[in-house]
Motif scaffolding. Structure first.
Motif, PDB file in Angstrom:
ATOM      1  N   VAL A  76       0.757  -0.895  -0.355  1.00 23.72           N
ATOM      2  CA  VAL A  76      -0.248  -0.330   0.046  1.00 23.72           C
ATOM      3  C   VAL A  76       1.069   1.157   0.029  1.00 23.72           C
ATOM      4  CG1 VAL A  76      -2.105  -1.013   1.517  1.00 23.72           C
ATOM      5  CG2 VAL A  76      -0.054   0.264   2.381  1.00 23.72           C
ATOM      6  N   GLY A  77       0.108   2.110   0.352  1.00 26.49           N
ATOM      7  CA  GLY A  77       0.696   3.138  -0.433  1.00 26.49           C
ATOM      8  C   GLY A  77       1.732   4.276   0.878  1.00 26.49           C
ATOM      9  N   ARG A  78       2.930   4.931   0.825  1.00 23.28           N
ATOM     10  CA  ARG A  78       3.598   4.905   2.198  1.00 23.28           C
ATOM     11  C   ARG A  78       3.215   6.257   3.175  1.00 23.28           C
ATOM     12  NH1 ARG A  78       6.778   6.292  -2.516  1.00 23.28           N
ATOM     13  NH2 ARG A  78       7.171   9.110  -2.814  1.00 23.28           N
ATOM     14  N   LYS A  79       3.821   5.874   3.877  1.00 19.44           N
ATOM     15  CA  LYS A  79       2.774   7.149   5.083  1.00 19.44           C
ATOM     16  C   LYS A  79       2.662   8.709   4.495  1.00 19.44           C
ATOM     17  CE  LYS A  79       3.815   9.367   9.526  1.00 19.44           C
ATOM     18  NZ  LYS A  79       5.038   9.820  10.363  1.00 19.44           N
ATOM     19  N   GLY A  80       1.851   8.885   3.776  1.00 17.18           N
ATOM     20  CA  GLY A  80       1.735  10.308   3.511  1.00 17.18           C
ATOM     21  C   GLY A  80       1.227  10.330   2.727  1.00 17.18           C
ATOM     22  N   LEU A  81       1.120   9.175   1.759  1.00 17.71           N
ATOM     23  CA  LEU A  81       0.697   9.260   0.165  1.00 17.71           C
ATOM     24  C   LEU A  81      -0.007   7.930   0.553  1.00 17.71           C
ATOM     25  CD1 LEU A  81       3.839   8.869  -1.247  1.00 17.71           C
ATOM     26  CD2 LEU A  81       2.871  10.240  -1.343  1.00 17.71           C
ATOM     27  N   TYR A  82      -1.417   7.677   1.362  1.00 18.96           N
ATOM     28  CA  TYR A  82      -2.098   6.307   0.767  1.00 18.96           C
ATOM     29  C   TYR A  82      -3.493   7.388   1.450  1.00 18.96           C
ATOM     30  CZ  TYR A  82      -5.375   2.619   2.622  1.00 18.96           C
ATOM     31  OH  TYR A  82      -6.087   1.956   2.080  1.00 18.96           O
ATOM     32  N   GLU A  83      -4.529   7.474   0.840  1.00 22.35           N
ATOM     33  CA  GLU A  83      -5.739   8.046   0.785  1.00 22.35           C
ATOM     34  C   GLU A  83      -6.748   6.950   0.491  1.00 22.35           C
ATOM     35  OE1 GLU A  83      -8.257  10.883  -2.311  1.00 22.35           O
ATOM     36  OE2 GLU A  83      -6.527  10.861  -3.019  1.00 22.35           O
ATOM     37  N   ALA A 158       4.103  -0.732   2.676  1.00 18.53           N
ATOM     38  CA  ALA A 158       4.098   0.999   2.923  1.00 18.53           C
ATOM     39  C   ALA A 158       5.075   1.604   1.994  1.00 18.53           C
ATOM     40  CB  ALA A 158       3.306   1.750   3.868  1.00 18.53           C
ATOM     41  N   VAL A 159       5.311   0.954   1.098  1.00 17.53           N
ATOM     42  CA  VAL A 159       6.214   1.397   0.317  1.00 17.53           C
ATOM     43  C   VAL A 159       5.680   2.333  -1.501  1.00 17.53           C
ATOM     44  CG1 VAL A 159       8.207   0.658   0.594  1.00 17.53           C
ATOM     45  CG2 VAL A 159       6.481  -0.622  -1.467  1.00 17.53           C
ATOM     46  N   SER A 160       4.531   2.432  -1.815  1.00 17.53           N
ATOM     47  CA  SER A 160       3.951   2.644  -3.032  1.00 17.53           C
ATOM     48  C   SER A 160       3.226   4.547  -3.164  1.00 17.53           C
ATOM     49  CB  SER A 160       2.654   2.049  -3.705  1.00 17.53           C
ATOM     50  OG  SER A 160       1.910   2.124  -3.456  1.00 17.53           O
ATOM     51  N   ASN A 161       3.445   5.122  -3.606  1.00 10.93           N
ATOM     52  CA  ASN A 161       2.684   6.489  -4.471  1.00 10.93           C
ATOM     53  C   ASN A 161       1.137   6.490  -4.152  1.00 10.93           C
ATOM     54  OD1 ASN A 161       5.331   8.183  -4.928  1.00 10.93           O
ATOM     55  ND2 ASN A 161       5.228   6.382  -6.443  1.00 10.93           N
ATOM     56  N   GLY A 162       0.682   5.596  -3.389  1.00 11.66           N
ATOM     57  CA  GLY A 162      -0.349   5.821  -2.857  1.00 11.66           C
ATOM     58  C   GLY A 162      -2.016   4.613  -3.323  1.00 11.66           C
ATOM     59  N   CYS A 163      -0.633   3.409  -4.318  1.00 15.39           N
ATOM     60  CA  CYS A 163      -2.215   2.982  -5.288  1.00 15.39           C
ATOM     61  C   CYS A 163      -1.371   1.372  -4.269  1.00 15.39           C
ATOM     62  CB  CYS A 163      -1.086   2.474  -6.356  1.00 15.39           C
ATOM     63  SG  CYS A 163      -1.608   3.858  -7.512  1.00 15.39           S
ATOM     64  N   ALA A 164      -2.876   0.772  -4.976  1.00 12.11           N
ATOM     65  CA  ALA A 164      -1.935  -0.860  -3.849  1.00 12.11           C
ATOM     66  C   ALA A 164      -1.729  -1.889  -4.959  1.00 12.11           C
ATOM     67  CB  ALA A 164      -4.179  -1.106  -3.257  1.00 12.11           C
ATOM     68  N   VAL A 184     -14.624   0.043  -4.580  1.00 10.30           N
ATOM     69  CA  VAL A 184     -13.665   0.157  -3.640  1.00 10.30           C
ATOM     70  C   VAL A 184     -13.521   0.854  -2.153  1.00 10.30           C
ATOM     71  CG1 VAL A 184     -11.259  -0.371  -4.095  1.00 10.30           C
ATOM     72  CG2 VAL A 184     -12.607  -0.778  -5.812  1.00 10.30           C
ATOM     73  N   PHE A 185     -13.144  -0.098  -1.273  1.00 11.65           N
ATOM     74  CA  PHE A 185     -12.625   0.469  -0.198  1.00 11.65           C
ATOM     75  C   PHE A 185     -11.593   0.663   0.070  1.00 11.65           C
ATOM     76  CE2 PHE A 185     -17.013  -0.405  -0.402  1.00 11.65           C
ATOM     77  CZ  PHE A 185     -18.176   0.143  -0.211  1.00 11.65           C
ATOM     78  N   LEU A 186     -10.535   1.800   0.428  1.00  9.34           N
ATOM     79  CA  LEU A 186      -9.520   1.766   1.351  1.00  9.34           C
ATOM     80  C   LEU A 186      -9.633   2.410   2.701  1.00  9.34           C
ATOM     81  CD1 LEU A 186      -7.574   3.457  -1.976  1.00  9.34           C
ATOM     82  CD2 LEU A 186      -8.167   1.623  -1.219  1.00  9.34           C
ATOM     83  N   TYR A 187      -8.991   1.654   3.839  1.00  7.95           N
ATOM     84  CA  TYR A 187      -9.705   1.597   4.701  1.00  7.95           C
ATOM     85  C   TYR A 187      -8.705   2.650   5.458  1.00  7.95           C
ATOM     86  CZ  TYR A 187     -13.974  -0.931   4.825  1.00  7.95           C
ATOM     87  OH  TYR A 187     -15.037  -1.834   4.198  1.00  7.95           O
ATOM     88  N   PRO A 188      -9.068   3.626   6.217  1.00  8.62           N
ATOM     89  CA  PRO A 188      -7.988   4.515   7.328  1.00  8.62           C
ATOM     90  C   PRO A 188      -6.823   3.175   7.728  1.00  8.62           C
ATOM     91  CG  PRO A 188     -10.096   4.811   7.159  1.00  8.62           C
ATOM     92  CD  PRO A 188     -10.031   4.016   7.105  1.00  8.62           C
ATOM     93  N   LYS A 189      -5.453   3.475   7.216  1.00  7.57           N
ATOM     94  CA  LYS A 189      -4.858   3.344   8.054  1.00  7.57           C
ATOM     95  C   LYS A 189      -4.632   3.654  10.451  1.00  7.57           C
ATOM     96  CE  LYS A 189      -0.618   3.278   5.085  1.00  7.57           C
ATOM     97  NZ  LYS A 189       1.064   3.976   4.921  1.00  7.57           N
ATOM     98  N   ILE A 190      -4.758   2.758  10.738  1.00  9.61           N
ATOM     99  CA  ILE A 190      -4.541   2.717  12.310  1.00  9.61           C
ATOM    100  C   ILE A 190      -3.362   2.614  12.763  1.00  9.61           C
ATOM    101  CG2 ILE A 190      -5.453   1.934  14.472  1.00  9.61           C
ATOM    102  CD1 ILE A 190      -7.824   1.174  12.648  1.00  9.61           C
TER     103      ILE A 190
END
Length: 193
Positions: A76-83, A158-164, A184-190
Motif C-alpha cells: 500500500v501507499g507509504r506514510k503521507g501518500l495512502y488515501e 507501505a512503499v508505493s505512491n498511494g496505490c495498492a 472499492v473501500f480503502l480503509y484508513p490506516k490505524i
C-alpha cells in the motif's frame, strides 16, 4: 468429528476452484498469509463484487457471496501518500500505459522526470500486467490504482505512491473477477508506523 454431507463436500470443492491457480507463479516466495486464500470474512455488510483494502494488515478482499472472499496480500501507499475512501473501478486496462503524477515528479525528479511523457505497457512499466483505475463519487480520476508490480517483495509493506499493488500473477486473477463499476473501500490506516 463434523458430519460431511455430499452437499458440504461439493460446496468445498466448488469454493476451491475459485482460488487462483497462480499462487506460486512468481519467483519471490511470499509469506503464506499473503498468498490468495478463500476466507469467510463474517461480514454481512461487505457485498459481492466489492473490494476492501485493509492497509494495516496488507490485505485486499474481493467479496464473493455470503461473506466469503478471496484475500490477497498487497503493498500500500507509504506514510503521507495512502488515501482512504470509497471509490469506483471506472476503467480496467491490460498492460496499461503509465505516467507518474506531477506530484511524484516533484517529490522525486531523479526517478520520475524521465517518464513525464509516459511509458507504454510492458515489463518495464510499474503497473505491470493489469490496472484497475479508481475514480471518486463524482466520476473524477483519483490517480489511485490497484495494479501489479515488478517488485513482489514489497507485498506486505507501505512503499508505493498511494496505490495498492499485488503480485503480477495475483492482479491478473483479480482483474478477471472485478467488474467495471465495482466499489472499492480503502480503509484508513490505524497503525502509526
Amino acid at each position: 468429528m463434523e458430519n460431511f454431507t455430499r452437499r458440504k463436500l461439493l460446496y468445498a470443492g466448488m469454493m476451491g476452484c475459485l482460488l487462483p491457480k497462480t499462487a506460486l507463479a512468481h519467483k519471490v516466495k511470499l509469506p503464506e498469509r499473503f498468498e490468495p486464500q478463500l476466507i469467510n470474512t463474517r461480514r454481512g455488510d461487505w457485498l459481492k463484487g466489492d473490494i476492501h483494502v485493509v492497509p494495516d494488515d496488507f490485505f485486499l478482499y474481493f467479496m464473493l457471496e455470503k461473506g466469503m472472499a478471496i484475500r490477497y496480500g498487497v503493498g500500500v501507499g507509504r506514510k503521507g501518500l495512502y488515501e482512504p475512501g470509497e471509490f469506483i473501478v471506472a476503467r480496467k486496462a491490460k498492460w496499461p500505459w503509465w505516467r507518474p503524477t506531477n506530484a511524484m515528479i516533484r517529490r522525486d525528479p531523479q526517478k520520475y522526470a524521465k517518464y513525464k511523457d509516459g511509458l507504454e505497457g510492458g515489463l518495464n512499466n510499474p503497473l505491470w500486467a493489469r490496472a484497475l483505475y479508481l475514480y471518486n463519487h463524482v466520476g473524477r480520476d483519483t490517480y489511485l490504482r490497484i495494479h501489479g508490480t515488478n517488485a513482489p517483495q514489497t507485498i506486505g509493506s507501505a512503499v508505493s505512491n498511494g496505490c495498492a499493488r499485488l503480485t503480477n500473477e495475483h492482479v491478473k486473477d483479480l482483474y478477471d473477477r472485478v467488474a467495471t463499476g465495482a466499489r472499492v473501500f480503502l480503509y484508513p490506516k490505524i497503525a502509526t508506523a
